[in-house]
Structure formats: structure tokens, C-alpha cells
Design an enzyme around this catalytic site. Sequence first.
Site, PDB file in Angstrom:
ATOM      1  NE  ARG A 257       7.323  -2.961   5.959  1.00 47.58           N
ATOM      2  CZ  ARG A 257       6.004  -2.843   6.013  1.00 47.58           C
ATOM      3  NH1 ARG A 257       5.336  -2.449   4.944  1.00 47.58           N
ATOM      4  NH2 ARG A 257       5.352  -3.148   7.100  1.00 47.58           N
TER       5      ARG A 257
ATOM      6  NE  ARG B  52       6.457  -0.456  10.377  1.00 43.38           N
ATOM      7  CZ  ARG B  52       5.297  -0.428   9.736  1.00 43.38           C
ATOM      8  NH1 ARG B  52       5.208   0.162   8.565  1.00 43.38           N
ATOM      9  NH2 ARG B  52       4.233  -0.979  10.242  1.00 43.38           N
TER      10      ARG B  52
ATOM     11  CE  LYS C 269      -2.329  -0.992   3.821  1.00 43.28           C
ATOM     12  NZ  LYS C 269      -1.699  -2.266   4.236  1.00 43.28           N
TER      13      LYS C 269
HETATM   14  P1  AMP Z   1       0.907   0.373   9.264  1.00 45.20           P
HETATM   15  O1  AMP Z   1       2.048   1.296   9.105  1.00 45.20           O
HETATM   16  O2  AMP Z   1      -0.308   0.766   8.467  1.00 45.20           O
HETATM   17  O3  AMP Z   1       1.290  -1.071   9.047  1.00 45.20           O
HETATM   18  O4  AMP Z   1       0.454   0.485  10.800  1.00 45.20           O
HETATM   19  C1  AMP Z   1       1.326   0.142  11.850  1.00 45.20           C
HETATM   20  C2  AMP Z   1       0.549  -0.029  13.144  1.00 45.20           C
HETATM   21  O5  AMP Z   1      -0.092   1.204  13.495  1.00 45.20           O
HETATM   22  C3  AMP Z   1      -0.581  -1.053  13.104  1.00 45.20           C
HETATM   23  O6  AMP Z   1      -0.127  -2.375  13.305  1.00 45.20           O
HETATM   24  C4  AMP Z   1      -1.454  -0.552  14.260  1.00 45.20           C
HETATM   25  O7  AMP Z   1      -0.902  -0.881  15.515  1.00 45.20           O
HETATM   26  C5  AMP Z   1      -1.349   0.956  14.105  1.00 45.20           C
HETATM   27  N1  AMP Z   1      -2.406   1.494  13.214  1.00 45.20           N
HETATM   28  C6  AMP Z   1      -2.227   2.088  11.997  1.00 45.20           C
HETATM   29  N2  AMP Z   1      -3.410   2.459  11.470  1.00 45.20           N
HETATM   30  C7  AMP Z   1      -4.355   2.078  12.370  1.00 45.20           C
HETATM   31  C8  AMP Z   1      -5.769   2.161  12.409  1.00 45.20           C
HETATM   32  N3  AMP Z   1      -6.467   2.703  11.384  1.00 45.20           N
HETATM   33  N4  AMP Z   1      -6.422   1.675  13.500  1.00 45.20           N
HETATM   34  C9  AMP Z   1      -5.752   1.127  14.532  1.00 45.20           C
HETATM   35  N5  AMP Z   1      -4.410   0.989  14.556  1.00 45.20           N
HETATM   36  C10 AMP Z   1      -3.704   1.461  13.485  1.00 45.20           C
END
Ligand code: AMP
Length: 212
Positions: free
Chosen positions: A125, A158, A13
Site C-alpha cells: 500500500r 505509511r 475499509k
Molecule cells: P488504521 O488507519 O485504522 O489502520 O489505524 C492505524 C493505527 O492507529 C492503528 O494501528 C492503531 O495504532 C491506531 N488506531 C486507529 N484506530 C484506533 C482505535 N479505535 N483504537 C486504538 N488505536 C487505534
Amino acid sequence: MIILLLGAPGAGKGTQAALLNKKYGLKHISTGDLLREEIKNNTPVGKKAAAIMESGALVPDDMILGLLKNALNAGGKGIILDGYPRTAAQARELDRLIKAMGEKIKAVVNIKLSEEEIVNRIIMRRQCKKCGNIFNLRFMKNFDGKCPKCGSGDVYQRPDDNEAAAKHRLEVYRAQTAPVVEFFKDKDFYKEVDGIRPAEKVFEEISKFIEK
Ligand code: AMP
């Protein structure tokens, strides 16, 4: 114009959002990035979110909503939303927000990938601390420990990209996020794309869909 990118963590994404940003000038809003920024700045939200994110769980809706509203308000006319909605409740909330903004969803793109490939991609990653570039060792022939974009050696993984957290994130995705597709799958602005192909091919398909 709002474009939603759906798909499991690691499906690509962020990569597609960056390409969409480059080609169409749309602003990329990633709720994960917004939270990581809070952590970096050591804010109250960041302090609470850090451990939750590291475990691979979702952070509570009320912690995200304020960040999201600010980002949407500052976002201007074209927005790519990446990482939101992640639950049915968030999908309903987003519907309210979009209506209140007088905006419309232009496309919902769901990037599909097998779970095995997802875990493999997540654990490979890496991100450059200096320039922010995100890249994947899986797609590199030789990795010399340096960022392929700026050459910095300050490359890291990360904290939620280790195998245990990646598997947990996938479980959370399956249970809470995959069902979000029900809100969109019958709409003519919904499109599924196969994420196993090279990013440029995936992007070509997404571009065609958006331009049609
Ligand atoms: P991402 O970078 O999108 O993979 O998000 C990393 C982490 O941020 C996720 O595993 C969640 O812990 C938190 N997170 C990101 N977006 C959301 C969301 N819309 N709702 C809840 N937690 C989120």
C-alpha cells in the site's frame, strides 16, 4: 445513520468508505486518519500516538475518545465509522455514544480477507502526499513511482505498513478486534462480505445491503 466498517487492517475499509462517501454523501470518520492528523499537526496526542502506531499496537482509549466525539459531533446525519470500535470496551463506549446522539446503526459490514492476502496488501500500500490518494501496487500493472490520480512523485509508505508492523497489527487484530464482531453478528444489520474481490464488486454488495 451510522455505518460501521469492520475488518482487519488492509481489508479495504478505507476504499469502501470512500465509495460510500461518493455514492451516499456519508461522512467518513477513520480513527487512524484522525490520529495521523494529530501527528501531522504535532499535537500532544499526536506526539504520544506516533511511536505506538508505528509499532502496530493500539493507542489508549482515552486518546481516541476525544477525537472521536469531536468528529461524531461534527459529522452530521450520515456517518461511516472506519477503525472504531477496535476493542470490546470501545464497542460498549460506542453504544453509549450512539444512544446519547439519538442515532442508530444502519449497517455493520465486516470485510473478510485471508491473513496472507492482508499482509501482502498492507506492504504494497502507498499514499500520495500531495493529494492523499491511497493505492496498492498489487493492483497496478506498471508503477512508475507516480501517484495514479494526480501524477505527483511524492508517494510514500505509511510507517506502520512495513512487514513487521503489519504482522503485529494483525496479531492485535486477532486478539482484540476480531472479538468485537460478537456484539453485532446476530443483528439483522450485520453483513459479512468477501474482500478478495475487486473493490467495485465488494461495493455493489454493500450498496445492495444498505439499500434493502
Ligand atoms: P488504521 O488507519 O485504522 O489502520 O489505524 C492505524 C493505527 O492507529 C492503528 O494501528 C492503531 O495504532 C491506531 N488506531 C486507529 N484506530 C484506533 C482505535 N479505535 N483504537 C486504538 N488505536 C487505534
